[in-house]
Motif scaffolding. Structure first.
Motif, PDB file in Angstrom:
ATOM      1  N   VAL A   1       1.388   3.678  -8.058  1.00 18.35           N
ATOM      2  CA  VAL A   1       2.439   2.860  -7.455  1.00 18.35           C
ATOM      3  C   VAL A   1       3.801   3.348  -7.943  1.00 18.35           C
ATOM      4  O   VAL A   1       4.698   3.607  -7.150  1.00 18.35           O
ATOM      5  N   SER A   2       3.957   3.486  -9.257  1.00 20.60           N
ATOM      6  CA  SER A   2       5.133   4.177  -9.773  1.00 20.60           C
ATOM      7  C   SER A   2       4.787   5.669  -9.822  1.00 20.60           C
ATOM      8  O   SER A   2       3.846   6.097  -9.159  1.00 20.60           O
ATOM      9  N   HIS A   3       5.523   6.471 -10.555  1.00 22.36           N
ATOM     10  CA  HIS A   3       5.281   7.919 -10.470  1.00 22.36           C
ATOM     11  C   HIS A   3       3.940   8.324 -11.070  1.00 22.36           C
ATOM     12  O   HIS A   3       3.166   9.062 -10.467  1.00 22.36           O
TER      13      HIS A   3
ATOM     14  N   LEU B   1       0.097  -7.695  -4.962  1.00 24.07           N
ATOM     15  CA  LEU B   1      -0.822  -6.619  -5.335  1.00 24.07           C
ATOM     16  C   LEU B   1      -0.337  -5.315  -4.724  1.00 24.07           C
ATOM     17  O   LEU B   1      -0.201  -5.203  -3.505  1.00 24.07           O
ATOM     18  N   ALA B   2      -0.073  -4.329  -5.568  1.00 19.56           N
ATOM     19  CA  ALA B   2       0.341  -3.007  -5.108  1.00 19.56           C
ATOM     20  C   ALA B   2      -0.774  -2.015  -5.399  1.00 19.56           C
ATOM     21  O   ALA B   2      -1.298  -1.977  -6.520  1.00 19.56           O
TER      22      ALA B   2
ATOM     23  N   LEU C   1       0.851  -1.188   0.000  1.00 24.73           N
ATOM     24  CA  LEU C   1       0.000   0.000   0.000  1.00 24.73           C
ATOM     25  C   LEU C   1       0.888   1.241   0.000  1.00 24.73           C
ATOM     26  O   LEU C   1       1.608   1.502   0.970  1.00 24.73           O
ATOM     27  N   CYS C   2       0.848   1.996  -1.101  1.00 23.61           N
ATOM     28  CA  CYS C   2       1.674   3.196  -1.251  1.00 23.61           C
ATOM     29  C   CYS C   2       0.778   4.424  -1.123  1.00 23.61           C
ATOM     30  O   CYS C   2      -0.207   4.552  -1.854  1.00 23.61           O
ATOM     31  N   ILE C   3       1.114   5.317  -0.209  1.00 27.27           N
ATOM     32  CA  ILE C   3       0.297   6.503   0.031  1.00 27.27           C
ATOM     33  C   ILE C   3       1.132   7.740  -0.246  1.00 27.27           C
ATOM     34  O   ILE C   3       2.235   7.908   0.284  1.00 27.27           O
TER      35      ILE C   3
ATOM     36  N   ASP D   1       1.668  -8.034 -14.390  1.00 28.57           N
ATOM     37  CA  ASP D   1       0.722  -8.734 -15.261  1.00 28.57           C
ATOM     38  C   ASP D   1      -0.402  -7.782 -15.678  1.00 28.57           C
ATOM     39  O   ASP D   1      -0.891  -7.840 -16.798  1.00 28.57           O
ATOM     40  N   ARG D   2      -0.807  -6.924 -14.751  1.00 30.56           N
ATOM     41  CA  ARG D   2      -1.796  -5.882 -15.030  1.00 30.56           C
ATOM     42  C   ARG D   2      -1.411  -4.641 -14.237  1.00 30.56           C
ATOM     43  O   ARG D   2      -1.032  -4.749 -13.069  1.00 30.56           O
ATOM     44  N   HIS D   3      -1.506  -3.466 -14.871  1.00 30.76           N
ATOM     45  CA  HIS D   3      -1.289  -2.225 -14.125  1.00 30.76           C
ATOM     46  C   HIS D   3      -2.402  -1.263 -14.521  1.00 30.76           C
ATOM     47  O   HIS D   3      -2.529  -0.862 -15.667  1.00 30.76           O
ATOM     48  N   LEU D   4      -3.212  -0.895 -13.531  1.00 31.96           N
ATOM     49  CA  LEU D   4      -4.519  -0.304 -13.780  1.00 31.96           C
ATOM     50  C   LEU D   4      -4.661   1.068 -13.139  1.00 31.96           C
ATOM     51  O   LEU D   4      -4.136   1.320 -12.050  1.00 31.96           O
TER      52      LEU D   4
END
Length: 715
Positions: free
Chosen positions: A131-133, A227-228, A34-36, A156-159
């Motif tokens: 999650v990334s920039h 999962l990120a 979990l990135c905040i 696999d998926r980035h949404l």
């Protein structure tokens, strides 16, 4: 730190070849990251009782809250680069896009990212949100061009469900009901609109995360999941549903600490990111009422983000996967709320670099007990690998935090950050080093902390911390010795301690007399004395050095021996072949400090080799440690210690405590004042053979020890 392309490729291929089916097993724990965004440690579980954060507090109550976690950079892109690679890197927001474009063209020249490492080891990897920039992890004008990826080969998926906000760029700075930022001055700095969580982008991100959790938990492919989920708030503009602002209508906020602009040269800035929004012509640095309004809206965004964390964790429980999932909550950097007259990040003060980190997993020791061990963002990648049982990659700059997870009182290590300057934070100090040679030094033992530059008063501290910065950012990640064919020829600048041809050596007994270890067939054979006291000590004294030792365990017995650097830090020699539970007793460990990263032992009766890069602790004039030392060690072609931090010695058996002699006692002043000392070969149990021992000093302090020297080291 930078690794040469060939070294990265060689290291990565080696690690993949060493991966066994067991490390790819389907029964590994899941990972929920979990990135905040822009989350300073403004949480009840971090001592801010006026903040309503029950869900993050609950996670801390079940896990380990790291109260002194520091990011690598006070900006989103560079900080997330460090998280997602485990490496120091560029300081700008374009760090991941730049890396991604190069990875797409030169796949084999880059080590895998954090999620890619898990993907290669059999995990399903999915990211949702920021999650990334860029939210969704893509480039292009609206950040939705699938041909431009920040993290190739990782997901696999980035949404990113944009909804009314049309595209990821719109969601990033979106306000209620689809409002997209055009010109920042036309968008309100803060906002609170009545409605459900979904009227702001994080509501949609969380909905998508819940859907992915359901899918991953029900998948019948037998894969664990990584999962990120990236939550955007409390990033500017401060918009959240009105119900979260209502929590703070009557809350009295504490005074702003050191609210004045600092004097002299610093990394202070004019809060441009903040000031460009519509502020209704008000300035929080001169308008106390407005400052309080801003702080309340920031707090509302924190509570909004906390609610999203709660929804995700509750759904994880509902799927039945919570009992087999590691949860990491991470803030990408801190944020000034008026401290130093800054409203934003981008500085190198404490408020920009200090952020929350919480790690929770089933069967954690002492859950709910926080730690004050100092750690860095780059430590997250190797730590999660360690927890789930994947190999800890040797290419990362971070270290596993497993010792702190097992024992909250365990020591941490200094933290490095960078932006327009470089900084190192230790237990006592923060040094900020500017281009051109100007330095800020702040003493955190004083109430003034980062408001009074004391660099001119402590030049020895400044120099020690500058050395620490240079080593950590430029020095030791490229250390990869040749261990392919034994014996290894010594480099020309090495000093031979024991050669294997004529038996000449530079060792003495602990009493300073001739050794009584036999020399047989060109090898030194350890000879046990009474109570572990018959060690050999080198007549060569040094500070920082590369140390090479080849050895062979006997055909029977434990072969217990060791290499004592400066008599304080022991690299274990032990028959650990086949051991799966690696402790500080096993081969490759630094006894009392760190177990080995992998089991690199060879069978008894075969020649084995250690190559050790040793960085001695830096001490002040009174002998107190300013910066800890570090040990990077390779054993039989595998990295067994990656910058293991070492401070005051911990073993009760080290030679200056156990069976010491006047000869050794005369060395102590040199060790305490300049961290200069010898290397010991330990006697212990069944005989161990040694050959081809050499030291390559990394400074000009190496010399032959003379007990008559006043300080036991050159002036």
């Amino acid at each position: 730190m930078k690794l040469a392309t060939q070294q990265i490729l060689s290291l990565f291929i080696t690690e993949l070849l060493l991966t066994t089916p067991e490390t790819r097993a389907a029964d590994k724990p899941n990972v929920l990251l979990l990135c905040i965004d822009d989350l300073r440690p403004e949480l009840a579980c971090f001592g801010k009782g006026y903040i309503h954060s029950p869900n993050i507090d609950g996670l801390a109550a079940r896990g380990r809250a790291f109260h002194r976690h520091y990011v690598q950079a006070p900006t989103c892109g560079a900080s997330r680069y460090a998280l997602l690679t485990g490496m120091y890197g560029p300081s700008g927001n374009g760090a991941l896009l730049s890396r991604g474009s190069r990875v797409a063209k030169e796949q084999e020249s880059f080590p895998p990212s954090f999620p890619a490492w898990f993907r290669q080891h059999g995990y399903s990897t999915v990211s949702v949100g920021k999650v990334s920039h860029h939210p969704g992890g893509r480039g292009g004008a609206d950040w939705d061009d699938d041909s431009i990826r920040e993290m190739p080969l990782s997901w696999d998926r980035h949404l990113l469900p944009a909804g009314l906000w049309q595209h990821p760029r719109g969601a990033m700075h979106g306000l209620a009901n689809g409002e997209i930022r055009g010109r920042a001055e036309d968008m309100d700095l803060f906002q609170a609109v009545e409605g459900p969580d979904s009227i702001y982008p994080d509501g949609l991100i969380t909905d998508a995360a819940l859907s992915q959790l359901d899918h991953l938990a029900k998948a019948d492919d037998g894969k664990p999941f990584f999962l990120a989920v990236g939550i955007i708030r409390p990033h500017l503009p401060f918009g959240a549903p009105a119900k979260y602002l209502d929590l703070y209508r009557d809350v009295e906020l504490p005074p702003i600490a050191h609210p004045s602009k600092p004097p002299g040269k610093t990394t202070w800035h004019g809060s441009g990111e903040f000031m460009k929004y519509n502020r209704w012509k008000r300035n929080p640095n001169t308008d106390a009422e407005f400052a309080t309004e801003v702080r309340r809206h920031y707090a509302a965004c924190v509570s909004y983000a906390d609610a999203q964390v709660g929804r995700i964790v509750e759904r994880l429980k509902a799927t039945g996967a919570a009992d087999n999932t590691v949860i990491v909550l991470w803030g990408d950097h801190g944020w000034h709320l008026g401290e130093h007259a800054i409203w934003g990040k981008h500085a190198l003060f404490e408020e920009s670099l200090h952020s929350p980190l919480i790690i929770s997993y089933p069967e954690m020791k002492s859950p709910g007990e926080s730690t004050t061990a100092m750690v860095e963002t780059i430590d997250v990648f190797p730590t999660v690998c360690d927890i789930v049982g994947l190999p800890v990659p040797g290419f990362v700059d971070g270290v596993t935090l497993r010792p702190v997870l097992d024992k909250p009182a365990a020591d941490g290590h200094s933290a490095i950050s960078y932006a327009q300057a470089r900084t190192v934070r230790t237990e006592k100090y923060r040094l900020i080093s500017h281009p051109g040679g100007y330095n800020e030094l702040y003493d955190h033992r004083n109430a003034d902390a980062e408001t009074q530059n004391v660099a001119s008063e402590h030049p020895e501290v400044v120099q020690a911390l500058l050395t620490e910065l240079d080593i950590r950012l430029n020095g030791d990640s490229a250390f990869r010795p040749d261990q392919g064919r034994l014996p290894v020829a010594a480099p020309r600048d090495a000093i031979i301690l024991f050669g294997d041809k004529d038996g000449t050596h530079r060792f003495l007994s602990k009493a300073g007399s001739e050794i009584d270890w036999p020399i047989e067939d060109g090898t030194l054979v350890s000879s046990r004395g009474s109570g572990r006291t018959n060690h050999l000590v080198s007549s060569l004294h040094f500070r920082d050095a590369d140390i090479h030792v080849e050895f062979m365990l006997p055909d029977s017995g434990s072969g217990n021996s060791g290499i004592y650097i400066h008599g304080n830090y022991e690299l274990q020699i032990f028959n650990s072949l086949g051991k799966k539970q690696l402790t500080q007793q096993e081969m490759g460990a630094v006894y009392g400090f760190a177990p080995p990263l992998v089991n690199a032992s060879r069978p008894q009766g075969e020649w084995q080799v250690y190559d050790i890069r040793y960085r001695a602790p830096q001490r002040d004039v009174d002998g107190n440690i300013i910066t800890e030392g570090a040990i990077t060690a390779w054993l039989n072609g595998q990295l067994v210690q990656n910058r293991a931090r070492v401070g005051e010695p911990r073993s009760k058996y080290h030679p200056f405590r156990y069976g010491t002699t006047p000869y050794l006692e005369a060395m102590v002043p040199g060790l305490q004042s300049k961290s200069v000392g010898p290397v010991f070969l330990q006697d212990h149990d069944s005989p161990v053979r040694f050959r081809n021992i050499w030291v390559r000093p990394m400074d000009k302090l190496a010399h032959t020890y003379d007990p008559a020297e006043t300080a036991a080291s050159p002036k």
